[in-house]
Design a protein around this motif. Sequence first.
Motif, PDB file in Angstrom:
ATOM      1  N   MET A   1      79.693  -3.636  64.432  1.00 52.98           N
ATOM      2  CA  MET A   1      78.381  -3.380  63.833  1.00 52.98           C
ATOM      3  C   MET A   1      77.293  -3.617  64.864  1.00 52.98           C
ATOM      4  O   MET A   1      77.561  -4.174  65.929  1.00 52.98           O
ATOM      5  N   ALA A   2      76.088  -3.215  64.540  1.00 52.18           N
ATOM      6  CA  ALA A   2      74.959  -3.409  65.442  1.00 52.18           C
ATOM      7  C   ALA A   2      74.729  -4.899  65.672  1.00 52.18           C
ATOM      8  O   ALA A   2      74.961  -5.724  64.791  1.00 52.18           O
TER       9      ALA A   2
ATOM     10  N   THR B   1      73.471  -2.390  52.025  1.00 47.60           N
ATOM     11  CA  THR B   1      74.447  -1.633  52.791  1.00 47.60           C
ATOM     12  C   THR B   1      74.146  -1.726  54.278  1.00 47.60           C
ATOM     13  O   THR B   1      72.988  -1.857  54.682  1.00 47.60           O
ATOM     14  N   ILE B   2      75.205  -1.668  55.076  1.00 43.89           N
ATOM     15  CA  ILE B   2      75.070  -1.672  56.528  1.00 43.89           C
ATOM     16  C   ILE B   2      75.993  -0.606  57.104  1.00 43.89           C
ATOM     17  O   ILE B   2      76.973  -0.218  56.483  1.00 43.89           O
ATOM     18  N   ARG B   3      75.651  -0.131  58.287  1.00 48.77           N
ATOM     19  CA  ARG B   3      76.547   0.771  59.019  1.00 48.77           C
ATOM     20  C   ARG B   3      77.523  -0.084  59.802  1.00 48.77           C
ATOM     21  O   ARG B   3      77.130  -1.039  60.470  1.00 48.77           O
ATOM     22  N   LEU B   4      78.789   0.260  59.740  1.00 47.95           N
ATOM     23  CA  LEU B   4      79.786  -0.465  60.513  1.00 47.95           C
ATOM     24  C   LEU B   4      80.991   0.420  60.756  1.00 47.95           C
ATOM     25  O   LEU B   4      81.086   1.513  60.214  1.00 47.95           O
TER      26      LEU B   4
ATOM     27  N   THR C   1      73.890 -11.027  62.712  1.00 51.07           N
ATOM     28  CA  THR C   1      73.267 -12.243  62.190  1.00 51.07           C
ATOM     29  C   THR C   1      73.273 -12.266  60.672  1.00 51.07           C
ATOM     30  O   THR C   1      73.637 -13.261  60.049  1.00 51.07           O
ATOM     31  N   GLY C   2      72.890 -11.164  60.052  1.00 51.85           N
ATOM     32  CA  GLY C   2      72.912 -11.082  58.591  1.00 51.85           C
ATOM     33  C   GLY C   2      74.321 -11.169  58.031  1.00 51.85           C
ATOM     34  O   GLY C   2      74.553 -11.814  57.011  1.00 51.85           O
ATOM     35  N   PHE C   3      75.277 -10.531  58.714  1.00 48.70           N
ATOM     36  CA  PHE C   3      76.661 -10.583  58.271  1.00 48.70           C
ATOM     37  C   PHE C   3      77.190 -12.013  58.323  1.00 48.70           C
ATOM     38  O   PHE C   3      77.834 -12.483  57.383  1.00 48.70           O
TER      39      PHE C   3
ATOM     40  N   TRP D   1      76.249  -2.229  69.903  1.00 50.77           N
ATOM     41  CA  TRP D   1      77.152  -2.732  68.866  1.00 50.77           C
ATOM     42  C   TRP D   1      78.045  -3.829  69.404  1.00 50.77           C
ATOM     43  O   TRP D   1      78.314  -3.912  70.596  1.00 50.77           O
TER      44      TRP D   1
ATOM     45  N   THR E   1      72.067  -6.525  65.843  1.00 50.64           N
ATOM     46  CA  THR E   1      71.066  -7.079  64.934  1.00 50.64           C
ATOM     47  C   THR E   1      71.630  -7.307  63.534  1.00 50.64           C
ATOM     48  O   THR E   1      71.115  -8.129  62.784  1.00 50.64           O
ATOM     49  N   THR E   2      72.685  -6.608  63.180  1.00 50.82           N
ATOM     50  CA  THR E   2      73.305  -6.757  61.868  1.00 50.82           C
ATOM     51  C   THR E   2      74.244  -7.954  61.817  1.00 50.82           C
ATOM     52  O   THR E   2      74.489  -8.507  60.744  1.00 50.82           O
TER      53      THR E   2
END
Length: 155
Positions: A119-120, A34-37, A125-127, A103, A122-123
């Motif tokens: 999203m952040a 899960t991620i915050r977005l 890249t993973g997305f 963000w 840093t997130t």
Amino acid sequence: MRVLEIVGICVVALLALLFAIFFRRRLLMAGGGTIRLQVRLSTLVPGRGWSPGLGQFVGDELRFHRMFSLAIRPKRVLDRRFMAVEERRLPTGPERLTMPGHWVVLRCVTGGVPLEIAMAETTVTGFLSWLEAGPPRDPGALRSRPVFGPRPSES
């Protein structure tokens, strides 16, 4: 005395509602992935219409659950097979007040429909890694999906 009972019942109901929202969020996060977005649900007013929530990666889908909701089902389901990121930008105008400073806003197209998600940094890249890691497709089924930049020119 009657007024105190009514106030007490209202306070207990409010606490139960807050507990239910908190418990639902914990259940969603317990599964991992899960991620915050934030997803922009309305474009009627420039810079407004953002809804905070949790994104849950399930196979080829990113399921968006609103932060302050009791719904079990996701508000939106984004399929990576039909999704492309067209632009990456920093929040502007009123958006800067509704999201943290680190963000990034991604303008995507999913199934021909434009969509903005934030999203952040840093997130991201993973997305993008998740987005590109989709299974191979029939080359003639869909045009290639660019991650950033303009669409490839058609000759």
